[in-house]
Structures are given as C-alpha cells and as structure tokens.
Scaffold this motif. Structure first.
Motif, short mmCIF file in Angstrom:
data_model
loop_
_atom_site.label_atom_id
_atom_site.label_comp_id
_atom_site.label_asym_id
_atom_site.label_seq_id
_atom_site.Cartn_x
_atom_site.Cartn_y
_atom_site.Cartn_z
N GLN A 51 0.81 -1.22 0.00
CA GLN A 51 0.00 0.00 0.00
C GLN A 51 0.84 1.28 0.00
O GLN A 51 0.45 2.28 -0.56
N THR A 52 2.00 1.26 0.65
CA THR A 52 2.78 2.47 0.81
C THR A 52 4.07 2.49 0.02
O THR A 52 4.81 3.47 0.07
N GLY A 53 4.39 1.42 -0.70
CA GLY A 53 5.65 1.39 -1.42
C GLY A 53 6.85 1.35 -0.50
O GLY A 53 7.89 1.92 -0.78
N TRP A 54 6.72 0.68 0.63
CA TRP A 54 7.78 0.49 1.62
C TRP A 54 8.14 1.78 2.36
O TRP A 54 9.14 1.87 3.03
N GLU A 55 7.31 2.81 2.23
CA GLU A 55 7.55 4.06 2.94
C GLU A 55 6.57 4.16 4.11
O GLU A 55 5.50 3.57 4.08
N LEU A 60 -0.86 8.81 -1.52
CA LEU A 60 -2.20 8.24 -1.53
C LEU A 60 -2.70 7.94 -0.12
O LEU A 60 -3.84 8.20 0.22
N VAL A 61 -1.85 7.40 0.70
CA VAL A 61 -2.26 6.92 2.02
C VAL A 61 -2.13 8.00 3.09
O VAL A 61 -2.95 8.09 3.98
N GLY A 62 -1.14 8.83 3.02
CA GLY A 62 -0.85 9.77 4.09
C GLY A 62 0.11 9.13 5.07
O GLY A 62 1.29 9.37 5.01
N SER A 63 -0.38 8.25 5.93
CA SER A 63 0.49 7.49 6.82
C SER A 63 -0.11 6.10 7.03
O SER A 63 -1.27 5.86 6.70
#
Length: 98
Positions: A51-55, A60-63
């Motif tokens: 969902q976050t691309g490993w970040e 898109l998500v915020g956190s």
C-alpha cells in the motif's frame, strides 16, 4: 466500490480443547477502491508495504495509521467478536477436539 480490508484476530487453539484469543484485532484497509479487473495490486493486496511502497507515508495513504487500525478504533468490533467470531472459533474447537 468500497475498499478491500483484512481482519486479523489472533487465536491459540490447544490440544486439550481450550482456546484463547487476543483481545485486540488488526484491521488493514486497501488505499484504493476495489475493482475486480483492476491491475493496481493495491486494490487486491492489503499488505501495508504494498500500500505504501515500503515508505511510512505516501501521497495516496498519508500514513500507515490511515490504513492500519487496531480494533480499539472500531466501535462495533466488540459486538462482532462476541456475535460472530467467537461462535465460529467455538465450532472450530468442537471439530478439533479428540
């Protein structure tokens, strides 16, 4: 459409027929709407790293807090656990007993 979600309720089933469940569950939400034919894997896989691309954050998500909750943030969870999940676990214990 809505978003796909995953619910994890950890359970310990013992050989003597006893069963235990952790008091808190984990709920993960997809960051994009679910469409059966979507080629965006975020619509199909709720894994937080997908969902976050490993970040820890993304546009898109915020956190991660936006897509990963514990059951404490879901007011109806206690009722769901008592009315639906625990009866299923009791049925499973009945089947597994020697």
């Amino acid at each position: 459409g809505g978003r796909k979600f995953e619910l994890r309720q950890y359970v310990l089933l013992c050989g003597d027929g006893a069963g235990f469940t952790y008091s808190t569950a984990l709920l993960r939400l997809a960051s994009v709407p679910y469409e059966l034919r979507s080629e965006d894997r975020r619509a199909h896989i709720t894994n937080k790293y997908v969902q976050t691309g490993w970040e820890s954050t993304s546009e898109l998500v915020g956190s991660l807090d936006d897509i990963e909750w514990t059951s404490a943030r879901w007011p109806g969870y206690e009722r769901l656990l008592e009315a639906s999940l625990l009866p299923l676990l009791r049925d499973l214990l009945d089947v597994l007993q020697p």
